[in-house]
Design an enzyme around this catalytic site. Structure first.
Site, PDB file in Angstrom:
ATOM      1  N   GLU A  77       0.814  -1.212   0.000  1.00  0.00           N
ATOM      2  CA  GLU A  77       0.000   0.000   0.000  1.00  0.00           C
ATOM      3  C   GLU A  77       0.848   1.263   0.000  1.00  0.00           C
ATOM      4  OE1 GLU A  77      -3.073   0.504  -0.403  1.00  0.00           O
ATOM      5  OE2 GLU A  77      -4.036  -1.434  -0.112  1.00  0.00           O
ATOM      6  N   GLU A 125       6.686 -21.789   8.750  1.00  0.00           N
ATOM      7  CA  GLU A 125       7.040 -20.872   9.838  1.00  0.00           C
ATOM      8  C   GLU A 125       7.962 -21.511  10.869  1.00  0.00           C
ATOM      9  OE1 GLU A 125       3.830 -20.934  13.303  1.00  0.00           O
ATOM     10  OE2 GLU A 125       2.944 -20.294  11.400  1.00  0.00           O
TER      11      GLU A 125
END
Length: 294
Positions: free
Chosen positions: A82, A113
């Protein structure tokens, strides 16, 4: 141990969640969500310190790099992408890394992870350096991928920041600045995409937005470095010029065209009645700050 983490414990207020009506579920979630911003407020001094480190990195042509897994990784990527249209940053200036690679943004990559080594490898692949600020994000505060990334970032002298939702988080041990927003038990036990995710999003909003303001990408409260990549943003650019200078739509449109769609330059051209070349020079001399240029 996982069961000791507050984010993994059961919420006494939602023990009968499956027996609630829809409106009762919504009211309960809304009440719990209202505590998130209050808990973020308790961490403002740490968020301020982290922001200064980001500004310092970006002023030295370094980067802001988010690292996370699952929801945390996706939130980092969301904030990074963004920045491009909002502040005209290059895609490399603010980056998001997620355990399992970009494929993991839309689908789970099992076990990704759990590897410290992969976190180190992913940072090494983008040549992280002492100029960069690396922000490790993990609601639990114990994700191996994030720990590995922070360990490597420390080894090359990068600024290291951690964002977690449990006090005394493991990732805090590897950060120069530890932001620990204690959001408490989730409405749905262990579902940290809820309050913990909301808290992380708020913190990331603060860090990136405040950093960009301090880099001169905002004038008053207007996003004057907007990158007009579609019709909506082109129109927004014109209205930003109108709001900053009090000119009419036609004047804003013509000046934006004459300024090669550079909103900052257009504003200066109008306020100082000067040419595009002079406006650009003034911006250069003021390091991109409109207030300094005028």
């Amino acid at each position: 141990m996982l069961e000791k983490l507050l984010t993994e414990q059961r919420n006494d207020k939602t023990m009968q969640l499956d027996n609630m009506s829809v409106i009762e579920i919504l009211q309960t979630m809304n009440a719990e969500d209202q505590t998130v911003a209050q808990n973020v407020a308790k961490c403002l001094s740490s968020i301020e310190e982290a922001t200064y480190k980001v500004v310092n990195s970006l002023q030295r042509n370094g980067r802001l790099i988010y690292v996370g897994a699952g929801t945390s990784g996706r939130l980092g990527i969301l904030d990074a992408v963004e920045c491009v249209p909002t502040f005209s940053t290059s895609p490399s200036m603010v980056q998001g890394l997620i355990a399992g690679g970009m494929k993991a943004f839309t689908e789970a990559v099992e076990g990704a992870e759990d590897s410290e080594t992969q976190g180190q490898f992913d940072l090494r692949e983008i040549s992280v350096s002492s100029k960069d600020t690396v922000i490790g994000i993990a609601a639990s505060g114990r994700t191996p991928y994030v720990i590995g990334a922070l360990k490597y970032a420390n080894s090359v002298g990068a600024n290291c920041v951690s964002i977690s939702c449990n006090k005394g988080s493991e990732i805090s041990r590897y950060a120069k600045v530890a932001i620990e927003v204690e959001t408490g038990q989730e409405v749905l036990t262990g579902s940290t995409r809820l309050k913990a995710g909301t808290a992380q999003k708020l913190v990331l909003n603060m860090i990136s937005t405040a950093s960009m303001i301090k880099l001169g990408k905002v004038y008053q409260n207007l996003m004057v470095d907007v990158k007009a990549t579609n019709l909506k943003l082109i129109e927004r650019s014109k209205h930003i010029i109108m709001q900053a200078t009090n000119v009419d739509y036609s004047t804003a449109e013509n000046t934006l065209q004459n300024a090669n769609h550079n909103v900052k330059a257009a504003i200066i051209m109008i306020l100082l009645t000067c040419s595009y070349d002079e406006a650009r020079q003034r911006l250069k001399d003021s390091q991109g700050f409109i207030r300094g240029a005028i």
